[in-house]
Design a protein around this motif. Structure first.
Motif, short mmCIF file in Angstrom:
data_model
loop_
_atom_site.label_atom_id
_atom_site.label_comp_id
_atom_site.label_asym_id
_atom_site.label_seq_id
_atom_site.Cartn_x
_atom_site.Cartn_y
_atom_site.Cartn_z
N ALA A 120 0.88 -1.08 0.10
CA ALA A 120 0.03 0.09 0.18
C ALA A 120 1.08 1.31 0.11
O ALA A 120 1.72 1.54 0.80
N VAL A 121 0.69 2.27 -0.92
CA VAL A 121 1.33 3.61 -0.87
C VAL A 121 0.49 4.71 -0.92
O VAL A 121 -0.51 4.72 -1.26
N LEU A 122 1.23 5.68 -0.39
CA LEU A 122 0.68 7.19 -0.40
C LEU A 122 0.41 7.58 -1.77
O LEU A 122 -0.80 8.06 -2.13
N VAL A 123 1.31 7.45 -2.47
CA VAL A 123 1.36 7.90 -4.05
C VAL A 123 2.23 7.08 -4.84
O VAL A 123 3.02 6.63 -4.76
N ASP A 124 1.64 6.72 -5.93
CA ASP A 124 1.95 6.05 -7.32
C ASP A 124 2.26 7.21 -8.19
O ASP A 124 1.30 7.47 -8.96
N ARG A 125 3.74 7.25 -8.44
CA ARG A 125 3.80 8.03 -9.29
C ARG A 125 4.29 7.66 -10.95
O ARG A 125 4.64 8.29 -11.92
#
Length: 166
Positions: A120-125
């Motif tokens: 789980a990630v805060l932001v996927d860039r």
């Protein structure tokens, strides 16, 4: 050219809700040093999970270790529970190429063989160089490769983002 503004606290709220749906009663939260560790620590408290979250340092398994060395403040791995047979939810702040996740998985497997690992990630860039995909991302953004997205935490535990030239 427009300026990207990300509200890290609002994204944390999204992450908390998404992580809550991924957790089983026996799932262990493990954050990647440093931003992921901050997130996992706060998630552990906010979701009222027992015990501390784990922390992984990917430093020794990075493919650029020769260039970076032991960067100051790189943290240390702290896994206050058995890894063998555990269900792990790995947490990180920003997913980009996937190389940090690969290094973190190598570090995790040095401690045992989990039953499963989700991310789980805060932001996927975007910009993946390896076949790594999060089970949950609070936001997806597109940034030029020349820019670095960094999570910071203030004394009160609140999160903010900064964008700088790499």
């Amino acid at each position: 050219m427009s300026t990207l503004t990300l509200d890290a606290e609002a994204l944390y709220t999204e992450l908390r809700a998404g992580v809550d749906t991924l957790l089983r009663p026996d799932t262990m939260l493990v954050g990647i040093w440093s931003g992921g560790a901050w997130l996992a620590e706060r998630l552990q408290a906010d979701l009222q999970r027992k015990g501390p979250a784990g922390v992984l340092s990917s430093t020794l398994h990075r493919d650029d270790f020769g260039e970076r060395g032991l960067a100051s403040g790189s943290g240390t791995t702290q896994l206050p529970f058995a890894i063998d047979g555990a269900h792990i939810l790995l947490v990180d702040d920003v997913l980009y190429t996937g190389r940090t996740i690969r290094a973190a998985l190598n570090e995790l497997f040095d401690f045992g063989r989990p039953a499963s690992v989700a991310l789980a990630v805060l932001v996927d860039r975007g910009g993946r160089e390896l076949p790594v995909q999060p089970a949950f991302a609070a936001a997806k953004v597109s940034l030029p490769a020349s820019q670095r997205l960094s999570l910071a935490r203030d004394r009160d535990g609140r999160f903010t983002f900064s964008i700088a030239e790499a």
